[in-house]
Design an enzyme around this catalytic site. Structure first.
Site, PDB file in Angstrom:
ATOM      1  N   ASP A   9     -14.303-106.828  -5.836  1.00 58.98           N
ATOM      2  CA  ASP A   9     -14.305-105.996  -5.370  1.00 58.98           C
ATOM      3  C   ASP A   9     -12.237-106.098  -5.703  1.00 58.98           C
ATOM      4  OD1 ASP A   9     -13.968-103.682  -3.564  1.00 58.98           O
ATOM      5  OD2 ASP A   9     -12.368-104.498  -2.772  1.00 58.98           O
ATOM      6  N   ASP A  11      -9.557-102.910  -3.784  1.00 62.22           N
ATOM      7  CA  ASP A  11      -8.986-102.594  -3.313  1.00 62.22           C
ATOM      8  C   ASP A  11      -9.053-103.778  -2.383  1.00 62.22           C
ATOM      9  OD1 ASP A  11      -6.548-101.832  -1.908  1.00 62.22           O
ATOM     10  OD2 ASP A  11      -7.167 -99.500  -1.011  1.00 62.22           O
TER      11      ASP A  11
HETATM   12  P1  B16 Z   1     -10.630 -93.479  -4.233  1.00 63.19           P
HETATM   13  P2  B16 Z   1     -12.527-100.880  -3.537  1.00 63.19           P
HETATM   14  C1  B16 Z   1     -12.466 -97.948  -2.089  1.00 63.19           C
HETATM   15  O1  B16 Z   1     -11.684 -99.439  -2.741  1.00 63.19           O
HETATM   16  C2  B16 Z   1     -10.603 -98.438  -0.800  1.00 63.19           C
HETATM   17  O2  B16 Z   1     -11.633 -99.696  -0.175  1.00 63.19           O
HETATM   18  C3  B16 Z   1     -11.706 -97.127  -0.110  1.00 63.19           C
HETATM   19  O3  B16 Z   1     -10.230 -97.623   1.173  1.00 63.19           O
HETATM   20  C4  B16 Z   1     -11.481 -96.262  -0.513  1.00 63.19           C
HETATM   21  O4  B16 Z   1     -12.068 -94.958   0.465  1.00 63.19           O
HETATM   22  C5  B16 Z   1     -12.441 -95.393  -1.528  1.00 63.19           C
HETATM   23  O5  B16 Z   1     -11.845 -96.918  -2.812  1.00 63.19           O
HETATM   24  C6  B16 Z   1     -12.243 -94.698  -2.500  1.00 63.19           C
HETATM   25  O6  B16 Z   1     -11.180 -94.458  -3.358  1.00 63.19           O
HETATM   26  O7  B16 Z   1     -10.866 -92.571  -2.969  1.00 63.19           O
HETATM   27  O8  B16 Z   1      -9.584 -94.009  -4.873  1.00 63.19           O
HETATM   28  O9  B16 Z   1     -12.433 -93.112  -5.271  1.00 63.19           O
HETATM   29  O10 B16 Z   1     -12.331-101.287  -2.093  1.00 63.19           O
HETATM   30  O11 B16 Z   1     -14.187-100.509  -3.645  1.00 63.19           O
HETATM   31  O12 B16 Z   1     -11.774-101.334  -4.160  1.00 63.19           O
HETATM   32 MG    MG Z   2     -11.982-103.021  -0.416  1.00 64.98          MG
END
Ligand code: B16
Ligand code: MG
Length: 227
Positions: A9, A11
């Site tokens: 993953d 984030d």
């Molecule tokens: P974006 P991951 C996720 O990343 C985040 O944890 C989540 O908080 C966020 O809403 C989502 O990505 C979408 O992000 O707005 O940049 O498309 O944990 O899947 O790497």
């Molecule tokens: Mg994450």
């Protein structure tokens, strides 16, 4: 026999931009009269942009007042704020132990994949200087279902040409752990409060290849393959 791939993953595992998502959502939500706090933001971990917006509108009791076009505008407004906040991101934002782990996996010929629902993932990897470290990154815009559905991890396995039973997934969110488990991969969780992960660590600093190998050797599937 050891694992053939590790799928990360982004984030919360490679870097942590949850506070930047929070700032951007908080400002956007405030603009339509909805207050969110850090505890509410924790529920958005690993949740896609549009699903996060849905949760915020529900939280504020306003879901009925925003149609698809209005939601798209709010999501774009939030993302513009988020992208602006990402401008300062560089190698210093890579979480502890991750650079060393990526290097060690590459040296052993273990495939490295990315399974992030973030549509900003390619830009974030580039800012961290890690793009070339990944053998395959899932394009979140092409997914039909979001975590906890296993589609993203199955897509990563297919892209790396490994069977899910030969792969480890690393996640910081419950939806991500559930997605890894549903895909037939082995799951490693980072952080607290995660249910059902094969292994849970407090921090990415604890991650290394010997630890993953020891974990893998305890998995019923790995033992069955040896026999
Ligand atoms: P974006 P991951 C996720 O990343 C985040 O944890 C989540 O908080 C966020 O809403 C989502 O990505 C979408 O992000 O707005 O940049 O498309 O944990 O899947 O790497
Ligand atoms: Mg994450």
């Amino acid at each position: 026999m050891t694992f053939a791939a590790v799928i990360f993953d982004l984030d919360g595992v490679i870097t942590d931009t949850a506070h930047l998502h929070f700032q951007a959502w908080q400002a956007t939500a405030a603009g339509i009269g909805i207050a969110i706090d850090a505890a509410f933001n924790a529920q958005l971990k690993g949740i896609s942009r549009m699903d996060s917006l849905e949760r915020i509108l529900q939280h504020g009791g306003k879901a009925a007042y925003y149609d698809a076009a209005a939601r798209a505008r709010l999501a774009a407004e939030k993302n513009a704020r988020y992208v602006e906040l990402l401008a300062g991101l560089d190698r210093r934002a890579i979480l502890p132990g991750i650079s060393e782990l990526l290097e060690a996996l590459a040296q052993r010929g273990i495939a490295i994949g990315l399974a992030s629902v973030s549509l900003n993932a390619p830009a974030i990897l580039a800012a961290l200087g890690l793009t070339s470290r990944f053998n395959y990154c899932v394009d979140a815009s092409r997914l039909r279902r979001t975590k906890p559905d296993p589609e993203i991890f199955l897509t990563a396995c297919a892209g790396l040409q490994v069977a899910p039973a030969q792969a480890i997934g690393i996640e910081d969110a419950q939806a991500g752990i559930d997605a890894i488990n549903a895909s037939g991969m082995c799951s490693v969780g980072i952080g607290s409060g995660l249910q059902g992960a094969g292994l849970v660590l407090d921090s990415t600093a604890e991650l290394n290849v010997p630890l993953l190998q020891a974990f893998w050797s305890t998995q019923p599937r790995a033992i069955a393959q040896v026999n």
